[in-house]
Design a protein around this motif. Structure first.
Motif, short mmCIF file in Angstrom:
data_model
loop_
_atom_site.label_atom_id
_atom_site.label_comp_id
_atom_site.label_asym_id
_atom_site.label_seq_id
_atom_site.Cartn_x
_atom_site.Cartn_y
_atom_site.Cartn_z
N ALA A 152 42.08 0.68 46.75
CA ALA A 152 41.71 0.73 45.34
C ALA A 152 40.24 0.37 45.18
O ALA A 152 39.70 -0.49 45.88
CB ALA A 152 42.59 -0.24 44.55
N LEU A 153 39.59 1.06 44.27
CA LEU A 153 38.16 0.84 44.05
C LEU A 153 37.96 -0.38 43.17
O LEU A 153 38.65 -0.57 42.17
CB LEU A 153 37.54 2.07 43.40
N VAL A 154 36.97 -1.19 43.52
CA VAL A 154 36.65 -2.40 42.76
C VAL A 154 35.16 -2.40 42.48
O VAL A 154 34.35 -2.28 43.40
CB VAL A 154 37.03 -3.67 43.55
N PRO A 155 34.75 -2.51 41.20
CA PRO A 155 33.31 -2.56 40.88
C PRO A 155 32.64 -3.74 41.57
O PRO A 155 33.24 -4.81 41.74
CB PRO A 155 33.30 -2.73 39.36
N THR A 156 31.40 -3.53 42.00
CA THR A 156 30.64 -4.58 42.67
C THR A 156 29.47 -5.02 41.81
O THR A 156 29.06 -4.31 40.88
CB THR A 156 30.12 -4.09 44.02
N GLN A 157 28.90 -6.17 42.13
CA GLN A 157 27.74 -6.65 41.39
C GLN A 157 26.55 -5.73 41.60
O GLN A 157 25.76 -5.51 40.68
CB GLN A 157 27.39 -8.08 41.85
N ASP B 102 47.76 11.72 31.50
CA ASP B 102 46.86 10.90 32.31
C ASP B 102 45.62 10.52 31.52
O ASP B 102 45.15 9.36 31.57
CB ASP B 102 46.44 11.65 33.58
N ILE B 103 45.06 11.47 30.79
CA ILE B 103 43.86 11.22 30.01
C ILE B 103 44.14 10.18 28.93
O ILE B 103 43.32 9.27 28.69
CB ILE B 103 43.36 12.53 29.35
N ALA B 104 45.31 10.29 28.30
CA ALA B 104 45.65 9.38 27.20
C ALA B 104 46.03 7.99 27.69
O ALA B 104 46.18 7.07 26.88
CB ALA B 104 46.79 9.99 26.39
N SER B 105 46.18 7.83 29.01
CA SER B 105 46.61 6.53 29.53
C SER B 105 45.53 5.47 29.45
O SER B 105 45.81 4.28 29.67
CB SER B 105 47.07 6.68 30.99
N VAL B 106 44.30 5.87 29.16
CA VAL B 106 43.20 4.92 29.01
C VAL B 106 42.86 4.81 27.53
O VAL B 106 42.21 5.70 26.97
CB VAL B 106 41.96 5.35 29.81
N MET C 62 37.18 3.46 34.77
CA MET C 62 36.83 4.76 35.34
C MET C 62 37.40 4.88 36.75
O MET C 62 37.87 5.96 37.16
CB MET C 62 35.31 4.95 35.32
N TYR C 63 37.38 3.76 37.49
CA TYR C 63 37.96 3.79 38.83
C TYR C 63 39.47 3.97 38.77
O TYR C 63 40.07 4.61 39.64
CB TYR C 63 37.61 2.51 39.58
N SER C 64 40.10 3.39 37.75
CA SER C 64 41.56 3.54 37.64
C SER C 64 41.93 4.99 37.38
O SER C 64 42.97 5.47 37.87
CB SER C 64 42.10 2.64 36.52
N MET D 201 40.03 15.80 51.86
CA MET D 201 38.74 15.75 51.16
C MET D 201 38.68 14.58 50.18
O MET D 201 37.64 13.95 50.03
CB MET D 201 38.47 17.07 50.45
N ILE D 202 39.80 14.27 49.52
CA ILE D 202 39.82 13.13 48.63
C ILE D 202 39.72 11.83 49.41
O ILE D 202 39.02 10.89 49.02
CB ILE D 202 41.11 13.14 47.77
N ASP D 203 40.39 11.76 50.55
CA ASP D 203 40.33 10.56 51.38
C ASP D 203 38.93 10.33 51.94
O ASP D 203 38.61 9.22 52.37
CB ASP D 203 41.34 10.66 52.53
N ASP D 204 38.13 11.38 51.98
CA ASP D 204 36.76 11.24 52.48
C ASP D 204 35.83 10.59 51.47
O ASP D 204 34.69 10.28 51.79
CB ASP D 204 36.20 12.61 52.87
N LEU D 205 36.29 10.41 50.24
CA LEU D 205 35.46 9.79 49.22
C LEU D 205 35.57 8.28 49.30
O LEU D 205 36.60 7.73 49.69
CB LEU D 205 35.88 10.26 47.82
N ASN D 206 34.48 7.59 48.90
CA ASN D 206 34.53 6.14 48.88
C ASN D 206 33.96 5.62 47.57
O ASN D 206 33.62 6.38 46.66
CB ASN D 206 33.80 5.55 50.09
N ALA D 207 33.82 4.31 47.45
CA ALA D 207 33.41 3.69 46.20
C ALA D 207 32.04 4.17 45.75
O ALA D 207 31.80 4.35 44.54
CB ALA D 207 33.41 2.17 46.35
N GLU D 208 31.12 4.37 46.68
CA GLU D 208 29.78 4.82 46.30
C GLU D 208 29.82 6.22 45.71
O GLU D 208 29.07 6.55 44.79
CB GLU D 208 28.84 4.78 47.51
N ASP D 209 30.67 7.07 46.24
CA ASP D 209 30.81 8.42 45.70
C ASP D 209 31.28 8.39 44.25
O ASP D 209 30.74 9.08 43.39
CB ASP D 209 31.82 9.23 46.52
N ILE D 210 32.29 7.59 44.00
CA ILE D 210 32.86 7.56 42.66
C ILE D 210 31.91 6.87 41.69
O ILE D 210 31.78 7.29 40.53
CB ILE D 210 34.23 6.86 42.67
#
Length: 732
Positions: free
Chosen positions: A36-41, A93-97, A116-118, A205-214
């Motif tokens: 799971a993606l977590v925002p960093t400082q 999915d869009i309405a879930s936020v 946004m990460y969720s 291809m999705i698994d190749d993405l990481n936090a910096e990409d998103i």
């Protein structure tokens, strides 16, 4: 106040595949599930810096307050960046936020990217679900193609839908893929295997993405809401951009692509260490990398391509070890270990190149030789130029060298080919214009506060004084439009082709690490920031309208399909006062006759007319926005295309024309680019450069007509050519 580095940047500078990267940390294999993606400082700090720049009128040309309205735009762009065709995320999915616009504002201002990460986590889950769904469809009996079904592939304007509607859309997509392979002669088992692998790669291809990409995607949803050409680059992306502008890197000189979880050599860059070694070829696979002559080897199977590239690249003179599986060997074979010494590699294929077109004599007039300069981008090595040693890569320098040869060969005219040139350095646009004019204003810039500055050519020397034409198309943008617009305003040459892209804004690269004191290097990345709007010497902007040709070729794309005018937040066209400049000639007197001769000649030019036909068919297909799933109908279309291809090649032979080197490859094979044989694809790309180019040939013929008309009419020549040429100094 921080100092901006101004440069007019390209819309899309194509970097070699080996330079494309989106990650920070290597891994040994693709994980089944992503953390799971977590925002960093650091991301919060970066976001705050970017927001400060884009909301400050001292820097941004059109700053915008980040309120709920802009937040809604940011959220919309983020969703469309994740799922542009709206085939994964549902309306639910869009309405879930809840209160999404406010959350987008909080993300940019406060660094709280968790919402946004969720959404990305949901998107990733939907991709896995869709991959499983379509792989399951391959086992079902859904591949009857006798009905009147169709696949609607254009989803740009559709609304977010529910899962049931997406099931139908994906089913038609799978059937379309199957039919395409069936028409190419593939058997059911082979089709099923190909498509199962293709759909499994959706997850890879999705698994190749990481936090910096998103994070980069999310922050660019904000920058793109300010204007179409403001972008955030993470540190690796910024490095790749600088390499694309300088046309150089330090490494082994190979273009790479990931195939079946292994980094594969697509092409060897001429003159680089890999090419000089004669130890590598397209299709060879890199399975291990080690540093130095005795460094430990790391297994890089499954790594992201940019992480492998980071290991292979390095300072000039250092050694890298590679474990290579030759293209002809199986995956279980023992790799060959080689050593290469890294070097500075110049991307020569992206440099300006010159050639000569021979034109036959007309009505007793002698044959003409027209020089052509193909300029793919307005490149410059900014770092090398700042070193002040005088040795740096520059498109204007390369063009000047080509012109010197053309002068020595006493050619009759020069065509500068800017088709598909997305732009580049503002300085280079000015310098290259200066090769064709004495001196004077080339481009005017209006900054955010309204102050107007003029960039001029201050060197009164001219490298080419003879007849000149500039060939443009809809993909000629930015710096290309500065050059073409100035040549047109000065009356220095003919503009031929299509109306250009219409990008009339100036960007500056801001190194965010220089903004923040006491920071570690390469931490925050760069922002490409719109800082001004440019105007032609005449005072007219190219924004939205582009540069209109003096003699038009058939357009492939309309303004509502491609170009600046398609952006919903592009700046409007505007005009300022003219910057006083010379007018070398008035081509209005030549144009009617040039157009008449062009019409007569092009009507008899079969290659040109085929291009016109193809453009019309392409436009018609774009307007249709769907494809039939009836096999009989599609076979008729395929047979028609095959017959047309064979007929044209036979006509080329009969008429003694240059053959199309790709014509004998046959019809569509149904495969995607990354499913084809690597070596064969590399060869195809080289052959494509040798394909007949009737538009370039006709542009040269038009300029040849102009040269003949000027030769025969001294009074007319006095109105069109520079004074030194009029006096007879143009050697013939």
């Amino acid at each position: 106040m921080m100092k901006l580095r101004p440069t007019l940047l390209a819309l899309a500078l194509a970097a070699p595949i080996s330079l494309l990267a989106m990650a920070d940390s290597p891994r040994t294999q693709a994980p089944a599930t992503m953390q799971a993606l977590v925002p960093t400082q650091q991301q919060a700090d970066t976001s705050a810096i970017v927001h400060g720049l884009l909301s400050d009128s001292r820097y941004a040309y059109r700053p915008r307050v980040l309120d709920a309205s802009l937040g809604a735009e940011v959220w919309k762009r983020y969703l469309e960046a994740l799922d542009p065709s709206k085939v994964y995320l549902t309306q639910q999915d869009i309405a879930s936020v809840p209160d999404a616009p406010a959350k987008a504002v909080a993300a940019v201002k406060e660094g709280d990217y968790a919402p946004m990460y969720s959404v990305f986590d949901i998107y990733r889950k939907r991709v896995v679900e869709r991959s499983n769904y379509v792989r399951g469809l391959l086992k079902q009996d859904i591949f009857d193609f006798t009905g009147n079904d169709r696949y609607d592939y254009d989803r740009e304007d559709v609304a977010w839908s529910d899962a049931a509607a997406l099931d139908v859309q994906w089913k038609q997509s799978v059937r379309s893929d199957w039919l395409r392979l069936k028409l190419a002669g593939k058997q059911p088992d082979e089709i099923r295997k190909t498509l199962d692998k293709r759909y499994a790669n959706m997850v890879t291809m999705i698994d190749d993405l990481n936090a910096e990409d998103i994070f980069q995607t999310a922050l660019n949803a904000y920058t793109g809401s300010i204007d179409p050409h403001t972008d955030y680059f993470n540190p690796r992306a910024a490095e790749r951009f600088n390499q694309s502008m300088s046309l150089s890197l330090e490494g082994i000189g190979a273009q790479l692509q990931k195939r079946d979880d292994i980094v594969t050599i697509m092409e060897l860059i001429p003159g680089g260490p890999a090419a000089r070694s004669n130890l590598l070829k397209p299709g060879d696979r890199i399975v291990g990398v080690g540093q130095g002559e005795k460094g430990a080897m790391e297994d890089v199977i499954g790594w992201r391509i940019d992480d492998v590239v980071a290991k292979i690249k390095g300072a000039k003179g250092t050694v890298v070890q590679l474990d290579i599986l030759p293209a002809e060997m199986g995956i279980d074979a023992k790799p060959n270990r080689i050593q290469l010494t890294r070097d500075k590699v110049v991307l020569a294929d992206s440099k300006a190149k010159g050639e000569v077109i021979q034109l036959p004599g007309v009505d007793g007039a002698p044959a003409r030789r027209i020089g052509v300069i193909k300029v793919p981008a307005f490149y410059q090595d900014f770092d090398a130029r700042r070193s002040r040693n005088g040795d740096y890569v520059s498109v204007s320098r390369d063009v000047a060298e080509i012109l010197a040869k053309f002068n020595a060969d006493k050619l009759d005219g020069v065509v500068v080919d800017l088709r598909n040139n997305g732009g580049g350095s503002l300085d280079e646009a000015v310098n290259m214009t200066g090769l064709f004019i004495d001196k004077g204003p080339v481009v005017q810039e209006r900054q955010a506060g309204g102050r107007i500055t003029v960039r001029s050519d201050r060197d009164d020397s001219v490298q080419w004084e003879g007849p000149l034409a500039v060939l443009i198309n809809r993909a000629s943008a930015s710096a290309s439009e500065i050059f073409a617009g100035a040549i047109q305003d000065y009356g220095r040459g003919l503009i031929i082709g299509e109306t250009s892209f219409g990008k009339g804004t100036v960007q500056a690269m801001v190194d965010l690490d220089r903004v923040v004191p006491d920071r570690s290097q390469d931490q925050y990345g760069d922002v490409k920031l719109t800082v001004a709007e440019f105007f032609r010497p005449s005072g007219s902007s190219t924004q939205n309208k582009g540069v209109s040709p003096d003699i038009a070729f058939p357009a492939t794309l309309d303004a509502d399909e491609y170009g600046e005018s398609t952006y919903d937040n592009a700046l409007p066209w505007s005009k300022i006062d003219e910057a006083p400049h010379a007018t070398y000639g008035q081509f209005a007197g030549l144009l009617p006759e040039l157009k008449r001769l062009h019409d007569i000649r092009s009507a008899d030019d079969v290659e040109y007319q085929w291009r016109v036909e193809d453009a019309a068919e392409f436009r018609a297909q774009r307007e249709k926005k769907w494809i039939s799933l009836n096999e009989a109908e599609r076979r008729v279309e395929r047979d028609k295309e095959d017959a047309k291809r064979k007929f044209r090649q036979a006509e080329r032979k009969r008429l003694g024309l240059d053959l199309d080197p790709l014509a004998d490859d046959g019809a569509d094979d149904g495969l995607q680019y990354n499913e084809r044989d690597v070596a064969r694809e590399a060869e195809r790309e080289k052959l494509a450069d040798k394909a007949p180019d009737p538009l370039l040939r006709e542009a040269a013929a038009i300029l040849g007509d102009a040269a003949r008309m000027l030769d025969g009419d001294r009074a007319l020549a006095a109105q069109v050519l520079p004074k030194s040429t009029q006096a007879g100094n143009w050697a013939k």
